[in-house]
Design a protein around this motif. Structure first.
Motif, mmCIF file in Angstrom:
data_model
loop_
_atom_site.group_PDB
_atom_site.id
_atom_site.type_symbol
_atom_site.label_atom_id
_atom_site.label_comp_id
_atom_site.label_asym_id
_atom_site.label_seq_id
_atom_site.Cartn_x
_atom_site.Cartn_y
_atom_site.Cartn_z
ATOM 1 N N ASN A 67 -32.329 -14.286 -35.333
ATOM 2 C CA ASN A 67 -31.073 -15.014 -35.152
ATOM 3 C C ASN A 67 -30.823 -15.320 -33.682
ATOM 4 O OD1 ASN A 67 -28.363 -15.902 -36.243
ATOM 5 N ND2 ASN A 67 -27.680 -14.303 -34.831
ATOM 6 N N ALA A 68 -30.980 -14.320 -32.819
ATOM 7 C CA ALA A 68 -30.741 -14.505 -31.392
ATOM 8 C C ALA A 68 -31.710 -15.515 -30.795
ATOM 9 C CB ALA A 68 -30.867 -13.162 -30.663
ATOM 10 N N THR A 69 -32.951 -15.513 -31.277
ATOM 11 C CA THR A 69 -33.957 -16.443 -30.771
ATOM 12 C C THR A 69 -33.617 -17.882 -31.133
ATOM 13 O OG1 THR A 69 -35.694 -14.761 -30.892
ATOM 14 C CG2 THR A 69 -36.407 -17.060 -30.860
ATOM 15 N N HIS A 70 -33.332 -18.127 -32.403
ATOM 16 C CA HIS A 70 -32.952 -19.486 -32.822
ATOM 17 C C HIS A 70 -31.713 -19.953 -32.062
ATOM 18 C CE1 HIS A 70 -35.820 -20.293 -35.972
ATOM 19 N NE2 HIS A 70 -35.521 -19.185 -36.625
ATOM 20 N N GLN A 123 -39.103 -17.456 -28.270
ATOM 21 C CA GLN A 123 -39.861 -17.684 -29.507
ATOM 22 C C GLN A 123 -41.301 -17.195 -29.430
ATOM 23 O OE1 GLN A 123 -40.186 -21.951 -30.209
ATOM 24 N NE2 GLN A 123 -40.005 -22.300 -28.004
ATOM 25 N N VAL A 124 -41.830 -17.000 -28.213
ATOM 26 C CA VAL A 124 -43.234 -16.617 -28.079
ATOM 27 C C VAL A 124 -43.424 -15.185 -27.593
ATOM 28 C CG1 VAL A 124 -43.976 -18.983 -27.691
ATOM 29 C CG2 VAL A 124 -43.388 -17.567 -25.722
ATOM 30 N N MET A 125 -42.383 -14.574 -27.086
ATOM 31 C CA MET A 125 -42.525 -13.210 -26.574
ATOM 32 C C MET A 125 -42.779 -12.247 -27.729
ATOM 33 S SD MET A 125 -40.067 -11.197 -23.918
ATOM 34 C CE MET A 125 -40.450 -12.425 -22.675
ATOM 35 N N ALA A 126 -43.833 -11.442 -27.577
ATOM 36 C CA ALA A 126 -44.255 -10.543 -28.661
ATOM 37 C C ALA A 126 -43.191 -9.495 -28.970
ATOM 38 C CB ALA A 126 -45.572 -9.860 -28.270
ATOM 39 N N PRO A 127 -43.021 -9.188 -30.273
ATOM 40 C CA PRO A 127 -43.546 -9.916 -31.418
ATOM 41 C C PRO A 127 -42.863 -11.275 -31.551
ATOM 42 C CG PRO A 127 -42.047 -8.210 -32.167
ATOM 43 C CD PRO A 127 -42.199 -8.025 -30.685
ATOM 44 N N SER A 128 -43.650 -12.314 -31.703
ATOM 45 C CA SER A 128 -43.129 -13.677 -31.694
ATOM 46 C C SER A 128 -42.205 -13.940 -32.877
ATOM 47 C CB SER A 128 -44.281 -14.679 -31.705
ATOM 48 O OG SER A 128 -44.932 -14.654 -32.969
ATOM 49 N N LEU A 129 -41.548 -15.083 -32.818
ATOM 50 C CA LEU A 129 -40.628 -15.478 -33.887
ATOM 51 C C LEU A 129 -41.338 -15.511 -35.238
ATOM 52 C CD1 LEU A 129 -37.872 -16.541 -34.801
ATOM 53 C CD2 LEU A 129 -38.604 -18.832 -34.106
ATOM 54 N N ASP A 130 -42.540 -16.072 -35.267
ATOM 55 C CA ASP A 130 -43.268 -16.173 -36.534
ATOM 56 C C ASP A 130 -43.684 -14.799 -37.056
ATOM 57 O OD1 ASP A 130 -43.055 -18.934 -36.572
ATOM 58 O OD2 ASP A 130 -44.946 -19.236 -35.506
ATOM 59 N N VAL A 131 -44.132 -13.914 -36.155
ATOM 60 C CA VAL A 131 -44.513 -12.565 -36.567
ATOM 61 C C VAL A 131 -43.304 -11.820 -37.124
ATOM 62 C CG1 VAL A 131 -45.299 -10.310 -35.727
ATOM 63 C CG2 VAL A 131 -46.482 -12.395 -35.011
ATOM 64 N N LEU A 132 -42.157 -11.972 -36.474
ATOM 65 C CA LEU A 132 -40.949 -11.308 -36.947
ATOM 66 C C LEU A 132 -40.537 -11.815 -38.332
ATOM 67 C CD1 LEU A 132 -38.778 -11.083 -33.727
ATOM 68 C CD2 LEU A 132 -39.543 -9.164 -35.127
ATOM 69 N N GLN A 133 -40.717 -13.107 -38.562
ATOM 70 C CA GLN A 133 -40.400 -13.655 -39.890
ATOM 71 C C GLN A 133 -41.249 -12.973 -40.955
ATOM 72 O OE1 GLN A 133 -37.448 -16.785 -39.219
ATOM 73 N NE2 GLN A 133 -38.345 -16.044 -41.104
ATOM 74 N N VAL A 134 -42.528 -12.747 -40.646
ATOM 75 C CA VAL A 134 -43.421 -12.083 -41.599
ATOM 76 C C VAL A 134 -42.996 -10.634 -41.791
ATOM 77 C CG1 VAL A 134 -45.794 -11.315 -41.987
ATOM 78 C CG2 VAL A 134 -45.361 -13.613 -41.093
ATOM 79 N N TRP A 135 -42.687 -9.943 -40.697
ATOM 80 C CA TRP A 135 -42.248 -8.545 -40.800
ATOM 81 C C TRP A 135 -40.990 -8.426 -41.656
ATOM 82 C CZ3 TRP A 135 -42.650 -6.025 -35.236
ATOM 83 C CH2 TRP A 135 -44.001 -5.979 -34.864
ATOM 84 N N LEU A 136 -40.047 -9.324 -41.417
ATOM 85 C CA LEU A 136 -38.806 -9.267 -42.177
ATOM 86 C C LEU A 136 -39.065 -9.554 -43.660
ATOM 87 C CD1 LEU A 136 -35.762 -8.998 -42.421
ATOM 88 C CD2 LEU A 136 -35.541 -11.393 -41.717
ATOM 89 N N ALA A 137 -39.883 -10.549 -43.938
ATOM 90 C CA ALA A 137 -40.199 -10.872 -45.322
ATOM 91 C C ALA A 137 -40.878 -9.696 -46.022
ATOM 92 C CB ALA A 137 -41.091 -12.110 -45.385
ATOM 93 N N ASN A 138 -41.794 -9.038 -45.321
ATOM 94 C CA ASN A 138 -42.491 -7.894 -45.914
ATOM 95 C C ASN A 138 -41.550 -6.716 -46.151
ATOM 96 O OD1 ASN A 138 -44.895 -9.300 -45.919
ATOM 97 N ND2 ASN A 138 -45.653 -8.388 -44.019
ATOM 98 N N ALA A 139 -40.574 -6.556 -45.249
ATOM 99 C CA ALA A 139 -39.605 -5.468 -45.423
ATOM 100 C C ALA A 139 -38.666 -5.746 -46.583
ATOM 101 C CB ALA A 139 -38.804 -5.269 -44.134
#
Length: 377
Positions: free
Chosen positions: A318-321, A356-372
């Motif tokens: 949320n903060a990133t977007h 958006q690119v600082m690790a863990p990146s925005l895309d990686v976080l989306q995957v982590w959240l979806a998996n959780a």
């Protein structure tokens, strides 16, 4: 001095006095925020997460977020470097051996030493939980070989928390308390030239047969690194959400002030225009959403809420977007003055793009959240 009873007010006053005067120079020169960091050490901030029995404040994740947020309102690099120190400190306090706590925590609390994180590698990109760096056994020592791609506060922090693959525990990971000036550790010069967050001094470093004593420098138990990295991730992601929330607040305040003082020949201001007023309302809503969600995630973590990981991941997303949206709209409201760099909004926009690119990146976080949210049955 840091005052836990009035943590936001004391941090805000500190940042106005010791961070704000140097933020423009830090960005223009692409240099480490030495002035701010020196004062953070002198005024007790480095010991926020050090337990009270070692001379620290015994702070929590919410207070970590509050300090990072208020520092970032004036300099995102100062806030980010401080945030990473806090993350390493929290990990040391939670997992260190008694001897390690006795040696390092009092020095952190006194501002005598600071920490950085050596996690990111080119081979795994923003998946910093997948290191390539290797260990080999050498009696009471371990030999490290490999390369870390981004070490924030490189050569400014006294120690790096270095994430490796254990050579003794199959599939295990380790964290090493690595002196930044130890023999065999070389930093690559002239590589860091960030578009934004330019004061991070995030240099790559090569580990050439770096010899570390297992008893002194292996954090906790051999092979325990993955559990340690889990804690690192929670404090790190909360901290990043707070940093980018502070940046969003800074952009909003700058845009608001510009709109109130930008006058036309008929005596009206930019803020008198209906569409501008609507945009200001949008910015206000977005900045309040950013920090409120981050604080809720930090509270959930402190209270061991089962939903804490999901809230932490989501708050950073949320903060990133929002920080990119806030800075884009603020630039539009700033008009020619913003694009001519007469306002700091251009710097804020560059800093925001790093989110958006600082690790863990925005895309990686989306995957982590979806998996959780949707674990495999």
């Amino acid at each position: 001095m840091l005052d836990l009873a009035h943590i936001e007010q004391s941090t805000l006053a500190f940042a106005q006095a010791f961070v704000a005067p140097f933020s423009e120079a830090v960005d223009k020169e692409g240099r480490f925020p030495k002035e701010a960091y020196s004062e953070l050490k002198k005024q007790g901030f480095m010991g926020l997460l050090v337990p009270k029995e070692y001379g620290g404040y015994g702070g929590n994740a919410l207070q970590h977020a509050q300090v990072c947020y208020n520092l970032a309102r004036f300099c995102t690099s100062s806030a980010l470097c401080y945030m990473m120190h806090n993350v390493a400190t929290a990990c040391l306090a939670a997992f260190g051996t008694q001897a390690q706590k006795d040696e390092f925590l009092p020095k952190i609390a006194k501002g005598e030493i600071s920490f950085g994180l050596a996690y990111s590698e080119s081979g795994s990109g923003t998946h910093f939980d997948l290191p390539d760096i290797t260990e080999s056994n050498d009696g009471q020592n371990r030999i490290l070989n490999g390369r870390k791609s981004f070490i924030t506060s490189a050569q400014e922090a006294n120690y790096y928390l270095t994430y490796t693959n254990s050579c003794m525990v199959k599939g295990g990971k380790n964290n090493w308390i690595t002196p930044s000036d130890i023999a065999g550790l070389t930093h690559e010069e002239g590589v860091w030239n960030g578009l934004g967050m330019r004061g991070n001094v995030s240099k790559p470093a090569q580990y050439h047969n770096v010899k570390l004593s297992v008893n002194r420098y292996l954090l906790g138990e051999d092979g325990q690194g993955e559990a340690q990295a889990g804690l690192v991730a929670m404090y790190f992601i909360i901290g990043l959400g707070a940093v980018y929330s502070g940046l969003g607040q800074a952009a909003y305040e700058c845009a608001l002030q510009h709109c109130k003082t930008r006058k036309y020949t008929d005596g009206t201001t930019l803020a008198d225009k209906p569409i501008v007023r609507s945009h200001i309302a949008t910015l206000y809503t977005q900045v309040q959403s950013q920090i409120a969600f981050v604080k809720e995630a930090a509270r959930a973590f402190d209270e061991q809420d089962a939903q804490a990981p999901c809230k932490i991941f989501a708050s950073r997303i949320n903060a990133t977007h929002l920080v990119m949206s806030i800075c884009e709209l603020a630039m539009r409201l700033g008009g020619g003055r913003a694009y001519s760099k007469l306002l700091p909004l251009e710097r804020y926009m560059r800093d925001a793009l790093a989110a958006q690119v600082m690790a863990p990146s925005l895309d990686v976080l989306q995957v982590w959240l979806a998996n959780a949210l949707l674990p495999n049955e």
